[in-house]
Every structure is written in structure tokens, then in C-alpha cells.
Motif scaffolding. Structure first.
Motif, PDB file in Angstrom:
ATOM      1  N   GLU A   8      -0.871  28.385 -25.453  1.00 55.88           N
ATOM      2  CA  GLU A   8      -0.260  28.494 -23.753  1.00 55.88           C
ATOM      3  C   GLU A   8       1.495  28.496 -24.014  1.00 55.88           C
ATOM      4  OE1 GLU A   8      -3.456  25.329 -21.799  1.00 55.88           O
ATOM      5  OE2 GLU A   8      -3.218  24.774 -23.841  1.00 55.88           O
ATOM      6  N   GLU A  15      -0.770  27.047 -18.589  1.00 57.04           N
ATOM      7  CA  GLU A  15      -1.470  25.931 -19.213  1.00 57.04           C
ATOM      8  C   GLU A  15      -2.068  25.422 -18.691  1.00 57.04           C
ATOM      9  OE1 GLU A  15       0.527  24.003 -21.726  1.00 57.04           O
ATOM     10  OE2 GLU A  15       2.130  25.333 -22.095  1.00 57.04           O
ATOM     11  N   TYR A  16      -3.624  25.692 -18.784  1.00 61.68           N
ATOM     12  CA  TYR A  16      -4.665  25.421 -18.923  1.00 61.68           C
ATOM     13  C   TYR A  16      -5.421  23.750 -17.987  1.00 61.68           C
ATOM     14  CZ  TYR A  16      -9.953  25.000 -18.475  1.00 61.68           C
ATOM     15  OH  TYR A  16     -11.122  25.099 -18.480  1.00 61.68           O
ATOM     16  N   LEU A  70      -7.204  33.286 -16.340  1.00 59.90           N
ATOM     17  CA  LEU A  70      -5.664  32.608 -16.887  1.00 59.90           C
ATOM     18  C   LEU A  70      -4.799  33.443 -17.227  1.00 59.90           C
ATOM     19  CD1 LEU A  70      -6.074  29.399 -19.608  1.00 59.90           C
ATOM     20  CD2 LEU A  70      -5.435  29.673 -17.334  1.00 59.90           C
ATOM     21  N   SER A  94      -4.063  27.291 -31.341  1.00 61.70           N
ATOM     22  CA  SER A  94      -4.159  25.940 -29.957  1.00 61.70           C
ATOM     23  C   SER A  94      -4.037  25.383 -30.033  1.00 61.70           C
ATOM     24  CB  SER A  94      -4.635  27.163 -28.960  1.00 61.70           C
ATOM     25  OG  SER A  94      -4.771  26.969 -28.090  1.00 61.70           O
ATOM     26  N   GLY A  96      -5.517  24.037 -27.010  1.00 59.69           N
ATOM     27  CA  GLY A  96      -5.958  24.416 -25.979  1.00 59.69           C
ATOM     28  C   GLY A  96      -7.361  24.580 -26.472  1.00 59.69           C
TER      29      GLY A  96
END
Length: 215
Positions: A8, A15-16, A70, A94, A96
């Protein structure tokens, strides 16, 4: 040769969780916790659990739709294509989630992807299973060792304070549109929002002649 990427802000131009939070109108709360985690002012794992808890109950379909939308960072395809064409191996580490990073494995040709996993109960977001915490080098250590690459032949491209320990396992650390603390530790700094700029940095450092999109 090995390149290690944060996700990210580096491979994704987003940014998720803050984007997902727009579904609940909680983006300001999520962004504040995200910002503090990136800066290193709060415990990363604690902040991640807090953010997911604020979004608990969002259905899986929504989470998947946001992940699929994204935007991939400008220049990411060109950089990864150049490195893969020259025989490099690519790793993403990540904080994420697999729901978003699995896409990067397919689209960018990544060899190894390490990330966390969102937990769903009855098709609704219920929590997070943390596999990658604040020390990304620790999370990646086994995969890095299995590749057998020398530290001096390893590049790390990151943006946040929670990524800094990856610089300890690489010979070339690149700060990409990064926090000041990251820039201070990096060998090179890229400010333009174009990841293909790393090709020139890598070429100069290693005496190579990589070109965007090919080897």
C-alpha cells in the motif's frame, strides 16, 4: 537478485482499509489510525486490529469489490516487468490482506507474497489473522532465506516507518514517497509518483541497463 516491495503506497496507489471505510463513513477514523501506524507512533498490530474492528460486519462481496478496484501504482508494471525480464525474483511484504495482494501476484508476476488475512463469519468481516506485523523483515525472513539471495543483491522499496527493518536485509534501500524517518535510512529517495523511477536507481547502483517493461 531479489526485489522486496511494500504494497500500500508502493505497488498500490491506495490504502485498502481507508477506502473500505468509506462504505461505513468511517474513513477519517481509519485514516487517523493508519497514519499513526505508518509513522510508528502506535503499535502496528494493535492499530490493525482496531481498524478492522471498526469495519466489522461489512460483507465479503464489498470487501472483494474494493480490493479489485485498487489502482496499481504508476510505473509498477514497468518496474516489475523490467526486473522479471532480467531474471530477478519479486517479493511483496504487506500489512494488508490476501484479498488484495493475490491480485498483485497475478498481475505483476510476483514470486512471493506475504500478507495478513481478513476473517469472515457468515459472509461478514469478523476480524483479522495477523501473519505480517510491524517487523516485516522478521515476517519475510524464512522466504528470503529460502531464495538464497545475497543481501547485497537485494533491493527493498518501501514508504512507511513500519517497513524500515527491511532495509536491514538489503543492499539497496529505496524510499518511495516516504515518511521522513524512512528517507533518513534509505540509500535513495524517490519523490515522484512513478515507481519506474526505481529502474534508474537500480541501474546506477548495480551497473545495469534495465529498461521499463523488459530486461
Amino acid at each position: 537478485m531479489l526485489a522486496i516491495f511494500d504494497v500500500e503506497g508502493v505497488l498500490f496507489d491506495a490504502e485498502y482499509l481507508p477506502v473500505l471505510a468509506e462504505e461505513r463513513g468511517r474513513e477519517d477514523e481509519i485514516w487517523e489510525i493508519t497514519r499513526r501506524g505508518i509513522e510508528g507512533s502506535i503499535d502496528w498490530e494493535e492499530g490493525l486490529r482496531k481498524r478492522v474492528e471498526l469495519l466489522r460486519g461489512i460483507d465479503y462481496g464489498t470487501c472483494e469489490r474494493i480490493a479489485a478496484a485498487l489502482p496499481i501504482m504508476t510505473g509498477a508494471r514497468e518496474l516489475c516487468g523490467a526486473l522479471k525480464g532480467a531474471g530477478w525474483r519479486l517479493m511483496a511484504v504487506s500489512g494488508g490482506f490476501t484479498i488484495m495482494t493475490d491480485r498483485l501476484r497475478r498481475e505483476l508476476g510476483l514470486d512471493v507474497v506475504l500478507s495478513n488475512e481478513l476473517v469472515f463469519q457468515d459472509n461478514q468481516l469478523d476480524g483479522v489473522r495477523i501473519k505480517v506485523g510491524s517487523d516485516k523483515a522478521f515476517a519475510a525472513a524464512e522466504a528470503i532465506a529460502s531464495m538464497g539471495e545475497r543481501r547485497e543483491d537485494t533491493v527493498a522499496i518501501v514508504d512507511g516507518a513500519n517497513d524500515i527493518k527491511l532495509f536491514d536485509v538489503c543492499g539497496l534501500g529505496i524510499a518511495f514517497r516516504a515518511q521522513d524517518i524512512v528517507k533518513e535510512r534509505a540509500n535513495a529517495v524517490l519523490e515522484e509518483k512513478d515507481l519506474a523511477g526505481a529502474i534508474g536507481v537500480i541501474n546506477r547502483h548495480y551497473g545495469l541497463s534495465l529498461r521499463a517493461g523488459n530486461g
